[in-house]
Design a protein around this motif. Structure first.
Motif, short mmCIF file in Angstrom:
data_model
loop_
_atom_site.label_atom_id
_atom_site.label_comp_id
_atom_site.label_asym_id
_atom_site.label_seq_id
_atom_site.Cartn_x
_atom_site.Cartn_y
_atom_site.Cartn_z
N TYR A 252 0.78 -1.25 0.00
CA TYR A 252 0.00 0.00 0.00
C TYR A 252 0.81 1.29 0.00
O TYR A 252 0.26 2.34 -0.33
CB TYR A 252 -0.96 0.02 1.20
N ILE A 253 2.07 1.25 0.38
CA ILE A 253 2.86 2.47 0.49
C ILE A 253 3.84 2.62 -0.67
O ILE A 253 4.03 3.71 -1.20
CB ILE A 253 3.64 2.52 1.84
N SER A 254 4.43 1.51 -1.08
CA SER A 254 5.42 1.53 -2.16
C SER A 254 4.85 2.16 -3.42
O SER A 254 3.72 1.86 -3.82
CB SER A 254 5.88 0.10 -2.46
N ILE A 255 5.64 3.02 -4.04
CA ILE A 255 5.19 3.65 -5.29
C ILE A 255 5.10 2.63 -6.42
O ILE A 255 4.51 2.91 -7.45
CB ILE A 255 6.09 4.84 -5.70
N LEU A 256 5.65 1.44 -6.22
CA LEU A 256 5.59 0.39 -7.23
C LEU A 256 4.34 -0.48 -7.09
O LEU A 256 4.07 -1.32 -7.93
CB LEU A 256 6.83 -0.50 -7.14
N SER B 257 -3.12 6.96 -1.51
CA SER B 257 -2.71 8.33 -1.73
C SER B 257 -2.35 9.00 -0.40
O SER B 257 -3.22 9.27 0.43
CB SER B 257 -3.85 9.10 -2.41
N LEU B 258 -1.06 9.26 -0.21
CA LEU B 258 -0.56 9.88 1.02
C LEU B 258 0.28 11.09 0.67
O LEU B 258 0.93 11.12 -0.38
CB LEU B 258 0.29 8.90 1.81
N ASP B 259 0.31 12.07 1.57
CA ASP B 259 1.16 13.23 1.31
C ASP B 259 2.62 12.89 1.62
O ASP B 259 2.93 11.88 2.28
CB ASP B 259 0.67 14.47 2.06
N SER B 260 3.52 13.71 1.15
CA SER B 260 4.96 13.43 1.27
C SER B 260 5.43 13.41 2.72
O SER B 260 6.32 12.62 3.07
CB SER B 260 5.77 14.45 0.46
N GLN C 187 -2.80 5.82 8.33
CA GLN C 187 -4.14 5.26 8.53
C GLN C 187 -5.14 6.37 8.81
O GLN C 187 -6.24 6.36 8.27
CB GLN C 187 -4.13 4.23 9.67
N LEU C 188 -4.75 7.34 9.62
CA LEU C 188 -5.64 8.47 9.91
C LEU C 188 -5.91 9.27 8.63
O LEU C 188 -7.04 9.69 8.38
CB LEU C 188 -5.04 9.37 10.99
N GLN C 189 -4.88 9.47 7.83
CA GLN C 189 -5.06 10.23 6.59
C GLN C 189 -6.03 9.51 5.63
O GLN C 189 -6.91 10.14 5.04
CB GLN C 189 -3.71 10.45 5.91
N ILE C 190 -5.92 8.19 5.53
CA ILE C 190 -6.80 7.42 4.66
C ILE C 190 -8.22 7.37 5.24
O ILE C 190 -9.21 7.48 4.51
CB ILE C 190 -6.24 6.01 4.41
N TYR C 191 -8.33 7.24 6.56
CA TYR C 191 -9.64 7.26 7.22
C TYR C 191 -10.34 8.59 6.93
O TYR C 191 -11.52 8.62 6.57
CB TYR C 191 -9.45 7.06 8.72
#
Length: 187
Positions: A117-121, A127-130, A152-156
Motif C-alpha cells: 500500500y505504500i510503495s510507489i511500485l 494516496s498519502l502526502d509526502s 491510517q488516519l489520513q486514509i480514514y
C-alpha cells in the motif's frame, strides 16, 4: 525438499510471505492473481446481516459504519465500484497490525503493508502526502504496531470526507436500507 529449495516449476522464497510465487518480483508489481492479502481474506468471512436500525445508523456517523463488520463490508463493496478499495484494505491491514504483539510478526506485517500500500511500485498504492511518507520511511527502520498510524488516519479522513458522502447516496446503500427496512416491517 526443504521449503527454501526451489522445485523446477515453483520459486520458493526465503520468507513465508509468498509461498508459491510465480516470479522473482518482490515489489508487488507483477500480475499474479494467486496472492490474496490477509485483510481481504479476513473481510470475506460471513458477517451477520445488519438490522434496519444499524444500517440507518451508518448514515448518522462514519465511525458507526467503520465499527460495524457488516458496514465495513458494504462500504468496501462500494469502494470497489469506485476503484478505491485499497483504502479500506489498507485501513484493515493497519487495524490488524495494531493487534499484533510478536516483534517478528510486526516486522513481517509492516513490510507487507509497506509493499502492498505504500510503495510507489504497488498497484494498490494509497494516496498519502509526502510528509506522511517520510515518517513511514523513517519508522520502517524499526517497525512497530503504530508505524502506519499517521497514514491510517489520513486514509480514514479521506474515506470519511470523500467516499462516505457518495456511499450514502449510492444505489448499494439505498438498496440495502430498503431491503432491511422492508424485512423489519414484515417481521
Amino acid at each position: 525438499m526443504s521449503r527454501h529449495e526451489a522445485s523446477p516449476t515453483t520459486v520458493q522464497p526465503a520468507s513465508n510471505h509468498r509461498p508459491n510465487a510465480c516470479c522473482f518480483c518482490w515489489c508487488c508489481c507483477c500480475s499474479c492473481s494467486w496472492y490474496v492479502p490477509r485483510p481481504a481474506a479476513a473481510a470475506a468471512r460471513p458477517v451477520a446481516k445488519p438490522t434496519a436500525e444499524e444500517v440507518r445508523g451508518w448514515a448518522q456517523s462514519f465511525d458507526k459504519l467503520m465499527k460495524s463488520p457488516a458496514g465495513r463490508n458494504v462500504f468496501r463493496e462500494f469502494l470497489r465500484t469506485e476503484y478505491s478499495e485499497e483504502n479500506m484494505l489498507f485501513w484493515l491491514a493497519c487495524e490488524e497490525l495494531k493487534g499484533e504483539c510478536n516483534k517478528h510478526s510486526i516486522d513481517e506485517k509492516a513490510r507487507v503493508i509497506y509493499e502492498d500500500y505504500i510503495s510507489i511500485l504497488s498497484p494498490k498504492e494509497v494516496s498519502l502526502d509526502s510528509r506522511v511518507r517520510e515518517v513511514i520511511n523513517r519508522k520502517m527502520q524499526e517497525p512497530s504496531s503504530h508505524t502506519f498510524d499517521d497514514a491510517q488516519l489520513q486514509i480514514y479522513t479521506l474515506m470519511h470526507r470523500d467516499s462516505y458522502p457518495r456511499f450514502l447516496n449510492s444505489a448499494i446503500y439505498k438498496a440495502l436500507l430498503q431491503s432491511v427496512s422492508r424485512a423489519a416491517s414484515e417481521a
